[in-house]
Design a protein around this motif. Sequence first.
Motif: not given
Length: 704
Positions: A136-144
């Motif tokens: 959630r957090t990282l995927a939102k900050a750094k989208p895949i």
Amino acid sequence: MRRLQVGFSIRYKFLAVMSLLLAACVCVYLLIAVRVFKSDKTELVFDLNRSQVSNLASELDTQFEGISDKFKLFSLLSDSALQGRTQADWVRELFPKDSDVVFVSLYRRNGQEIVRKFQNQSFGQTYGLSKDYFERTLAKAKPIPFSRILKDGQAIWNASAADGPPLVGFGRSVVIEDHAGVAIDQMAVVGYVKMDKLLKSLSLVKLNHMSVVNRDGEVLASSMAEAATENRLMGSHPLFQAAMSSKTKTSVINLTWQDEKILGAYSKSFGGKLLVLAQANEASAFVAVEQLVERSLIFSLIVMTAAFLAAILLSRSLTRPLAQLVERMNLASQGDLTTQIHLGNKDETAVLAGSFNQMIADLKQSRDALEEINRDLDQKVKDRTQQLEEQNRAVKEAQEALLRTTRLASIGEVAGRAAHEVLNPLTSLMTRLGIMERKMQKELTPQLQVLGDMHSAWDKDYQEGGFDQLVQVWKKPSEIQPQLNLWQEDLGNLQSIQQGIGGQLKTFLQDTEFLKREGTRINKIINSMRKLTVTKSDKTKQSVHHLLSECCAIMGDLFEQKKFSVLCEFTAEQDSVSIDRDEFIQSVTNMMRNSLQAMDELAKDHPEQKFQLRLMTAVVKDEIQIYIEDNGVGVPTQYQSHLFESQFTTKGPEEGTGLGLGISRRFLRANGGDIEFVSSDLGRKTVFRIRVPIVGEKEKGAAA
């Protein structure tokens, strides 16, 4: 008198020629040495950069090839391929605790559904990450970048968040086939790789700055830690562009970036998806050359200084008597007649010194006699001047006494009016003095404290170890601003204090100008009150809006002290009038002070209410009308017809004398205008109106 000058001494001429020859030899040596050393240093830096980027590129090749293979195996784990072991056993074997992969997940083609995942729990505990940090957090900050993974087969991106650990995102596409080898599905394996080992390797590089970037120029890791977390891009950097356009895997290059010469190197890794870039500032690389030049210069200065000292020591015994004679003659030419020359030798210079001493003694005797005559003459002049001053003082005192006696008859009538008119500027003056005192205590005291602390710290360090100890302390990093040392912090504090004192001085000068204006007003009010029986205004062309702004500035401190607001609505298109400036200001400030007292009286019973004074202007026919509106207690009906009568007031003796409105009307009528009571709604709105004729075109020319 003109000071005697000595030309260039002969004993220095030979030394000057030898020093010039020595300096020329040193310069030639330095030019040759710098050229040779720069060439060798450049080749050394290129070899070092080439070796570092090549080694790091090989390590990245090995690391990401292994991770890519593991991701493929992770995607192929199924119940039929487990061979009696659980998926957890296979995952732990693929990604042990010391693995660089801290999170991996298998997504369907749509990028929304996760088939399976793995997370290194110890890594999350070490950095205090939540369980859903990666999803959630990282995927939102750094989208895949799912589209790029499915299109290109592989993708690498920066996954270092501002408040998270240093990570690199890696994803690859996996095609699922059936037993016949026909593609039936396409999935994406996405994982995050920790960069601790890579950052440690980069931190060991001291001479140059190294970065690992992807094909888009996005910085994945750098010897500058903040470059990755700040999402810096190197797409426009000439080193990145040269690497992308080159067909060679590893190379070195000279380039210029932002007016700086750079020695660069690059190496491609992982099939060109990763680039290892190294760049060294040419100026930093050639510090050793500069040190060689500095040391050579110091050595040459030492040699030249030694030559000068040797020449001075050899010639000193010959030139000392002449130097003393020249020095004493210069002192005598400047008026010092007490100087004497005492030489230990008995040659011709001793005879010359004796003659000089006798001449100085004769001159001193003559000057003393002249000074005695001048002192007697000065005393006689002073005595006569004192007598004349005493006579003039007596005459002046008699005239002033006669004038005071003449004026005593009118003091009683003028005193009441003068006291009321002086009250407004005097109140503004005292309020502004109070504000100045509080500003000085609030703003200057902390700055003096900072200066005191800096002085105490410097004195303590100097007492403990002298100037060297003080310099060493200055070089230490600041606890408040780690990027600065203590010397830079102290300089910043001194600059802040300078700016603060500059601002305070500017404010103090503005306040001083305000006090001078108010003092001038008081002086003019008192002088005009003495001649109230004959009104004669000093009319000049003025802007009504400008005068009203001055009134707001004068009364602003009092309104701010009571927390009342003043609203200016100047809508008149023409505001030029011919009027006495001080009398107009006195009239308006009288009205504003009455409004202030009315609102203050109502505020005692209604402290929660907001009070406001409005100043509005409008042009009606050939005159400008000024409306003064407040929401104070108001004027009862039975008092409205008596407002402009002399000595009529509804206030206590400490607040009003009943003279203000009458004097204000007298001033305005003397200038061709008038003041009128408009209306009063008790406790809500009270309005007065001031009318002043506008200056026409002809009147403007006359006023000018």
